[in-house]
Design a protein around this motif. Structure first.
Motif, PDB file in Angstrom:
ATOM      1  N   LEU A  47      58.523 106.888  92.421  1.00 39.11           N
ATOM      2  CA  LEU A  47      57.468 106.092  93.034  1.00 39.11           C
ATOM      3  C   LEU A  47      56.180 106.896  93.140  1.00 39.11           C
ATOM      4  O   LEU A  47      56.207 108.121  93.279  1.00 39.11           O
ATOM      5  CB  LEU A  47      57.889 105.618  94.425  1.00 39.11           C
ATOM      6  N   ARG A  48      55.059 106.215  93.109  1.00 40.47           N
ATOM      7  CA  ARG A  48      53.761 106.848  93.284  1.00 40.47           C
ATOM      8  C   ARG A  48      53.187 106.443  94.645  1.00 40.47           C
ATOM      9  O   ARG A  48      53.744 106.757  95.669  1.00 40.47           O
ATOM     10  CB  ARG A  48      52.835 106.469  92.117  1.00 40.47           C
ATOM     11  N   ARG A  49      52.095 105.697  94.650  1.00 36.69           N
ATOM     12  CA  ARG A  49      51.485 105.308  95.918  1.00 36.69           C
ATOM     13  C   ARG A  49      52.337 104.237  96.598  1.00 36.69           C
ATOM     14  O   ARG A  49      52.870 103.331  95.954  1.00 36.69           O
ATOM     15  CB  ARG A  49      50.069 104.792  95.662  1.00 36.69           C
ATOM     16  N   LEU A  50      52.468 104.348  97.936  1.00 31.54           N
ATOM     17  CA  LEU A  50      53.256 103.408  98.739  1.00 31.54           C
ATOM     18  C   LEU A  50      52.372 102.769  99.796  1.00 31.54           C
ATOM     19  O   LEU A  50      51.451 103.397 100.317  1.00 31.54           O
ATOM     20  CB  LEU A  50      54.421 104.123  99.428  1.00 31.54           C
ATOM     21  N   ARG A  51      52.705 101.527 100.151  1.00 31.57           N
ATOM     22  CA  ARG A  51      51.953 100.826 101.197  1.00 31.57           C
ATOM     23  C   ARG A  51      52.897  99.855 101.894  1.00 31.57           C
ATOM     24  O   ARG A  51      53.430  98.937 101.254  1.00 31.57           O
ATOM     25  CB  ARG A  51      50.761 100.078 100.587  1.00 31.57           C
ATOM     26  N   LEU A  52      53.121 100.067 103.173  1.00 27.34           N
ATOM     27  CA  LEU A  52      53.967  99.185 103.974  1.00 27.34           C
ATOM     28  C   LEU A  52      53.079  98.154 104.659  1.00 27.34           C
ATOM     29  O   LEU A  52      52.241  98.508 105.494  1.00 27.34           O
ATOM     30  CB  LEU A  52      54.747  99.982 105.018  1.00 27.34           C
ATOM     31  N   VAL A  53      53.247  96.902 104.304  1.00 24.71           N
ATOM     32  CA  VAL A  53      52.450  95.819 104.871  1.00 24.71           C
ATOM     33  C   VAL A  53      53.288  95.094 105.928  1.00 24.71           C
ATOM     34  O   VAL A  53      54.415  94.666 105.650  1.00 24.71           O
ATOM     35  CB  VAL A  53      52.002  94.820 103.779  1.00 24.71           C
ATOM     36  N   VAL A  54      52.731  94.999 107.122  1.00 24.37           N
ATOM     37  CA  VAL A  54      53.399  94.304 108.221  1.00 24.37           C
ATOM     38  C   VAL A  54      52.672  92.985 108.453  1.00 24.37           C
ATOM     39  O   VAL A  54      51.454  92.968 108.661  1.00 24.37           O
ATOM     40  CB  VAL A  54      53.391  95.157 109.504  1.00 24.37           C
ATOM     41  N   SER A  55      53.409  91.897 108.405  1.00 17.06           N
ATOM     42  CA  SER A  55      52.807  90.573 108.574  1.00 17.06           C
ATOM     43  C   SER A  55      53.717  89.715 109.452  1.00 17.06           C
ATOM     44  O   SER A  55      54.686  90.223 110.036  1.00 17.06           O
ATOM     45  CB  SER A  55      52.588  89.913 107.204  1.00 17.06           C
ATOM     46  N   ARG A  56      53.371  88.441 109.553  1.00 19.12           N
ATOM     47  CA  ARG A  56      54.163  87.495 110.357  1.00 19.12           C
ATOM     48  C   ARG A  56      54.549  86.302 109.502  1.00 19.12           C
ATOM     49  O   ARG A  56      53.746  85.798 108.716  1.00 19.12           O
ATOM     50  CB  ARG A  56      53.350  86.991 111.558  1.00 19.12           C
ATOM     51  N   GLU A  57      55.783  85.858 109.631  1.00 22.28           N
ATOM     52  CA  GLU A  57      56.230  84.585 109.073  1.00 22.28           C
ATOM     53  C   GLU A  57      56.747  83.760 110.235  1.00 22.28           C
ATOM     54  O   GLU A  57      57.788  84.081 110.814  1.00 22.28           O
ATOM     55  CB  GLU A  57      57.315  84.799 108.020  1.00 22.28           C
ATOM     56  N   GLY A  58      55.962  82.709 110.576  1.00 23.66           N
ATOM     57  CA  GLY A  58      56.288  81.966 111.790  1.00 23.66           C
ATOM     58  C   GLY A  58      56.085  82.849 112.989  1.00 23.66           C
ATOM     59  O   GLY A  58      54.988  83.375 113.210  1.00 23.66           O
ATOM     60  N   GLU A  59      57.136  83.100 113.746  1.00 22.35           N
ATOM     61  CA  GLU A  59      57.059  83.951 114.940  1.00 22.35           C
ATOM     62  C   GLU A  59      57.818  85.251 114.744  1.00 22.35           C
ATOM     63  O   GLU A  59      58.226  85.893 115.714  1.00 22.35           O
ATOM     64  CB  GLU A  59      57.620  83.191 116.161  1.00 22.35           C
TER      65      GLU A  59
END
Length: 410
Positions: A341-353
């Motif tokens: 793996l090279r660059r990493l990005r953890l995206v935190v979002s919401r689905e519903g609640e």
């Protein structure tokens, strides 16, 4: 304005690098006389630290660790070789973090940055940084006086009194935040005061957008910015080229991937890590929590040291997901477990609640097996389940973020 402070600023980069690492050998031997450094650096061959690659093998000391270290061993956390009485002044900053000032001229290395901003011997300088407990006022004061300037120790606030001081002493130069300079200018205009004597400014401690730079220029003031901290003083400063900030002499600056001590390639955004060459108060790989990117090539002003783009956000990106903290160090551990793996990005979002995590990973070896293996590592390391998205190299933003919290609650 194109002249330089001294010949050190225009020497060949290879000569500077050799000089820095020759001095570092002495500084490291001095640092281990301090108990905390002796513990942190135990097992490392310090005599072999003669290059940036070797320096990168030493542990990073995070600025966020300092309050706890200092509480455990007052006042300096066991990170200075001598006692508090060996210093000139003693300060505190929010945290609290206790900071000593070494007893020597220009101890915070400010004179170079002030000179690059046009400050010269015989100038009168209005210094509006605080002189109370924190080192900000003394950082600028000592640098200006090293240049042969007279300093008005005004500190912040008291606008009316400051306008009186300016009319009486007619300072040519200003030190302080850009915001307070605007307050003074607007206050003078409203009160019919003449502060047109101020022609130069060195600003720090707050954002300095292009719109404010242009406003100062329209009012006859050439203002330059510096990147400085209460721990290290001047780290980098703007020059007449207006093309990034030039790193100060006698400092080794690295840009590392947040959550690690691993240097990133030139141009990639990462966290600022600084090693200072003051044997009386050494900082060995101090990670400041601020992000920037290195710029290639010498400055158009002729200075040859490394340049940085300036402040580009914070590296402290920890956030809570379903009541659990996720941290950049955990994302870095996933990268170590999966070297493809090279660059990493953890995206935190919401689905519903519900909170949802998606780890985007750059790779040219995408496969279902790799995705499943990464997902297992996410669960093992973070104790949370997350989705995995494998993307082509170069797809993720070059902004230094390894955790992006995109949740909205409105």
């Amino acid at each position: 304005m194109n002249e330089v402070y001294d010949a050190l600023e225009v020497r060949e980069p290879a000569e500077r690098e050799a000089d820095l690492f020759a001095k570092l050998t002495e500084v490291l031997s001095r640092a281990v006389a301090a108990p905390a450094y002796a513990e942190r650096l135990r097992g490392h061959d310090l005599a072999a630290v003669t290059s940036r690659d070797a320096l990168a093998t030493l542990p990073v000391l995070r600025k966020s660790e300092l309050p706890a270290l200092q509480r455990a061993q007052l006042p300096f956390g066991g990170l200075v070789p001598d006692g508090a009485g060996s210093f000139g002044r003693l300060f505190t900053s929010p945290g609290p973090i206790f900071e000593p000032e070494t007893a020597q001229p220009d101890p915070w290395r400010a004179a170079r940055g002030l000179y690059a901003a046009g400050f010269r011997k015989g100038d009168i300088v209005l210094n509006t940084f605080s002189y109370h407990l924190t080192p900000g006022g003394f950082i600028m004061d000592s640098g200006a006086r090293a240049l042969g300037c007279a300093v008005i120790p005004a500190g912040p606030g008291n606008t009316e009194q400051q306008l009186e001081l300016i009319e009486a002493y007619r300072p040519a130069a200003y030190c302080g935040t850009p915001d307070f300079l605007k307050i003074l200018l607007d206050g003078a205009s409203a009160a019919g005061r003449d502060i047109s004597c101020i022609k130069r400014a060195l600003v720090s401690g707050a954002a300095f957008p292009r719109s404010l730079q242009d406003e100062f220029t329209s009012r006859g003031i050439e203002a330059y910015q510096a990147y400085a901290t209460a721990d290290l003083g001047f780290i980098a400063y703007e020059t007449s080229a207006r093309d990034g900030l030039v790193v100060n002499e006698d400092l080794i600056v690295e840009i590392v991937r947040p959550g690690t001590g691993d240097p990133v390639p030139p141009g990639e955004v990462g966290e600022i890590v600084v090693t200072s060459l003051d044997p009386n108060h050494p900082w060995i790989r101090l990670a400041l929590g601020d992000m920037t990117a290195a710029m290639t090539g010498p400055s158009p002003c002729g200075r040859t040291n490394m340049r940085i783009k300036g402040w580009m956000g914070r590296a402290d990106q920890a956030t809570k997901v379903k009541g659990m903290f996720v941290r950049p160090e955990q994302v870095a551990e996933i990268g170590r477990r999966h070297p493809e793996l090279r660059r990493l990005r953890l995206v935190v979002s919401r689905e519903g609640e519900t909170d949802v995590m998606t780890l985007s990973a750059e790779t040219d070896a995408a496969s279902e097996d790799l995705a499943q293996g990464i997902a297992a590592s996410v669960h093992s390391i973070m104790k949370l389940k997350g989705q995995v998205s494998l993307v082509a190299p170069g797809s993720l933003p070059n902004d230094g973020k390894v955790i992006a919290d995109e949740r909205r609650y409105d």
